[in-house]
Design a protein around this motif. Structure first.
Motif, PDB file in Angstrom:
ATOM      1  N   TYR A  49       0.833  -1.203   0.000  1.00 23.04           N
ATOM      2  CA  TYR A  49       0.000   0.000   0.000  1.00 23.04           C
ATOM      3  C   TYR A  49       0.873   1.261   0.000  1.00 23.04           C
ATOM      4  O   TYR A  49       0.632   2.193  -0.761  1.00 23.04           O
ATOM      5  CB  TYR A  49      -0.920  -0.012   1.220  1.00 23.04           C
ATOM      6  CG  TYR A  49      -1.935   1.095   1.217  1.00 23.04           C
ATOM      7  CD1 TYR A  49      -3.032   1.052   0.383  1.00 23.04           C
ATOM      8  CD2 TYR A  49      -1.772   2.202   2.050  1.00 23.04           C
ATOM      9  CE1 TYR A  49      -3.963   2.075   0.369  1.00 23.04           C
ATOM     10  CE2 TYR A  49      -2.692   3.228   2.041  1.00 23.04           C
ATOM     11  CZ  TYR A  49      -3.788   3.156   1.206  1.00 23.04           C
ATOM     12  OH  TYR A  49      -4.708   4.183   1.196  1.00 23.04           O
ATOM     13  N   SER A  91       1.237   3.840  -3.104  1.00 23.18           N
ATOM     14  CA  SER A  91       0.866   5.235  -2.883  1.00 23.18           C
ATOM     15  C   SER A  91       1.955   6.166  -3.395  1.00 23.18           C
ATOM     16  O   SER A  91       1.672   7.184  -4.035  1.00 23.18           O
ATOM     17  CB  SER A  91       0.634   5.492  -1.391  1.00 23.18           C
ATOM     18  OG  SER A  91      -0.445   4.720  -0.917  1.00 23.18           O
ATOM     19  N   ARG A 114      -3.697  -0.107  -5.563  1.00 20.09           N
ATOM     20  CA  ARG A 114      -3.585   0.561  -4.271  1.00 20.09           C
ATOM     21  C   ARG A 114      -4.924   0.602  -3.555  1.00 20.09           C
ATOM     22  O   ARG A 114      -5.036   0.292  -2.365  1.00 20.09           O
ATOM     23  CB  ARG A 114      -3.070   1.988  -4.454  1.00 20.09           C
ATOM     24  CG  ARG A 114      -2.814   2.722  -3.143  1.00 20.09           C
ATOM     25  CD  ARG A 114      -2.701   4.222  -3.364  1.00 20.09           C
ATOM     26  NE  ARG A 114      -3.945   4.890  -3.026  1.00 20.09           N
ATOM     27  CZ  ARG A 114      -4.107   5.701  -1.969  1.00 20.09           C
ATOM     28  NH1 ARG A 114      -3.093   5.951  -1.179  1.00 20.09           N
ATOM     29  NH2 ARG A 114      -5.276   6.247  -1.722  1.00 20.09           N
ATOM     30  N   ASP A 115      -5.970   0.983  -4.303  1.00 21.43           N
ATOM     31  CA  ASP A 115      -7.289   1.098  -3.686  1.00 21.43           C
ATOM     32  C   ASP A 115      -7.825  -0.259  -3.243  1.00 21.43           C
ATOM     33  O   ASP A 115      -8.446  -0.381  -2.185  1.00 21.43           O
ATOM     34  CB  ASP A 115      -8.265   1.780  -4.656  1.00 21.43           C
ATOM     35  CG  ASP A 115      -7.920   3.258  -4.851  1.00 21.43           C
ATOM     36  OD1 ASP A 115      -7.104   3.779  -4.061  1.00 21.43           O
ATOM     37  OD2 ASP A 115      -8.450   3.879  -5.789  1.00 21.43           O
ATOM     38  N   ILE A 132      -6.045  -2.844  -2.309  1.00 23.80           N
ATOM     39  CA  ILE A 132      -5.315  -3.247  -1.103  1.00 23.80           C
ATOM     40  C   ILE A 132      -5.792  -2.433   0.097  1.00 23.80           C
ATOM     41  O   ILE A 132      -5.968  -2.962   1.197  1.00 23.80           O
ATOM     42  CB  ILE A 132      -3.787  -3.125  -1.311  1.00 23.80           C
ATOM     43  CG1 ILE A 132      -3.346  -4.177  -2.336  1.00 23.80           C
ATOM     44  CG2 ILE A 132      -3.031  -3.300   0.003  1.00 23.80           C
ATOM     45  CD1 ILE A 132      -1.883  -4.132  -2.696  1.00 23.80           C
ATOM     46  N   GLY A 133      -6.033  -1.141  -0.131  1.00 23.85           N
ATOM     47  CA  GLY A 133      -6.594  -0.315   0.935  1.00 23.85           C
ATOM     48  C   GLY A 133      -7.910  -0.886   1.444  1.00 23.85           C
ATOM     49  O   GLY A 133      -8.138  -0.991   2.653  1.00 23.85           O
ATOM     50  N   ASN A 177      -4.669   6.312   7.477  1.00 24.48           N
ATOM     51  CA  ASN A 177      -4.786   4.870   7.622  1.00 24.48           C
ATOM     52  C   ASN A 177      -6.213   4.436   7.931  1.00 24.48           C
ATOM     53  O   ASN A 177      -6.453   3.332   8.398  1.00 24.48           O
ATOM     54  CB  ASN A 177      -3.822   4.390   8.714  1.00 24.48           C
ATOM     55  CG  ASN A 177      -2.388   4.746   8.382  1.00 24.48           C
ATOM     56  OD1 ASN A 177      -1.797   4.158   7.488  1.00 24.48           O
ATOM     57  ND2 ASN A 177      -1.838   5.740   9.060  1.00 24.48           N
TER      58      ASN A 177
END
Lengths: 220, 220
Positions: A20, A24, A73-74, A76-77, A109
DNA sequence: TAGATTGTTAATCGATTAACAATC
DNA sequence: TAGATTGTTAATCGATTAACAATC
């Protein structure tokens, strides 16, 4: 992209935040796509491991293309739970609690830091950053009235376990433990404790800079 | 007790500080001897793993008896490098640096904290605890004159890598990195970086409290 | 289409656990 | 001595790496 119901190992889970973070940074640099081998090179992992890790969750790439940085990324977020509106309170506004409240980006976070608690009358009733500090005797009621997902434990060692138990009774799901104590929480199997043991980290570093002759004998 | 020259895995090394911590507590409680199975029970490890771990360093027990708590603790302390007179300096006396200097017991982990450095004139020249704070422009000369084993990095993200490079040039053996940046240190293969990534820790906790349905589909 | 790169299974490697002879 | 428990090797398990068919 098939659903994968096998249990995900903790080794994989602990790599997710690193993915992540790296993704980012790539995104901020304007990188749009990346292959598993390029990502692996930049993170010090094998391409195979990255694909295997992502496969645990179904895989988010495209053959012949790689991964879309922002989408991955999104995803995994999401997996990490960043978009669930988690809430947090800090227990103990000493030096470390203060530092976390002021410097640490809870929001980045997925956590909303909503209150802090302390025993010291000098700090009770004040604000640190935008966070109100309440007396520790108000904690029970606060937990009754608000949904608090995690408690951040930065109290002195001597009261750490008592405070942790109070958090558990108040219904938190997790404790982020900065005390150097191993918490003993009877009958709280579903409360997750994540430890940040500074001493363990420093001692590991100590070992690594101390050279190889660890048995005290002369080399020959 | 035979010399074992096989390379010790990082998994084992990262358990050593936990052993050290638990044994220290047992010692304080007055426990004189302990078996691998009792220690395992109290730490959540198997007896087999404990014996296997200690076997990496030759084994410090006695058949039919177990381990002498104090002796084992001291042996592990030795292995970790606690008695080598390590020295440390802190870079960045903000909230977190301040908290570490004031609260963290460097001495308990075999490190002598000798100085801190900052860029802010308001804090330069003062003492935090017993530790003198110097200007960051005095760092190079300080490192020339003193043997410093590790630098504790609590500076802002923006200057983290530059400061780390300066530490490396000054000859430190390790960097204890509290910035949320992955340091890139070209040509410093023998400098060890130990990261304390708060965000990674919190995101792991976030995952664990977020339940199991991580692929967004309904259960059936 | 041809080239690239994933998703996914199989092979390898390493770490954990089991077993037991050695020995206090 | 008998019982307990380690040191140490062997077996198992899980995680990483390799391979390659699928497919964009």
């Amino acid at each position: 992209m098939k659903k994968n119901n096998a249990k995900v190992s903790v080794a994989v889970i602990r790599r997710l935040p690193r993915y992540y973070r790296h993704l980012s940074e790539l995104m901020q640099q304007g990188t749009v796509r990346i292959s598993s081998s390029a990502l692996g090179r930049s993170m010090g992992l094998t391409a195979s491991q990255i694909r295997q890790d992502l496969f645990c969750f179904g895989g988010f790439g495209q053959q012949g293309y790689g991964y879309n940085v922002e989408k991955l990324r999104d995803e995994i977020g999401d997996i990490l739970g960043i978009n669930r509106g988690h809430t947090a309170v800090v227990l103990g506004v000493g030096n470390l609690g203060h530092a976390l409240i002021q410097n640490f980006k809870f929001g980045n976070n997925g956590f909303n830091l909503e209150a802090a608690f302390d025993i010291d009358d000098d700090v009770i009733g004040t604000n640190v950053g935008n966070i109100p500090v309440y007396g520790i005797d108000e904690l029970d009621e606060y937990l009754r009235l608000h949904r608090v997902d995690i408690g951040v434990l930065t109290v002195p060692r001597s009261v750490a376990n008592t405070m942790a138990e109070q958090l558990v009774r108040g219904g938190v799901k997790g404790i982020w433990n900065f005390t150097n104590l191993e918490l003993k929480l009877e009958g709280a199997q579903d409360v997750v404790v994540e430890n940040v043991h500074f001493a363990d980290s420093l001692l590991t570093l100590s070992y690594m800079i101390s050279g190889r002759d660890h048995n005290g004998e002369e080399e020959e």
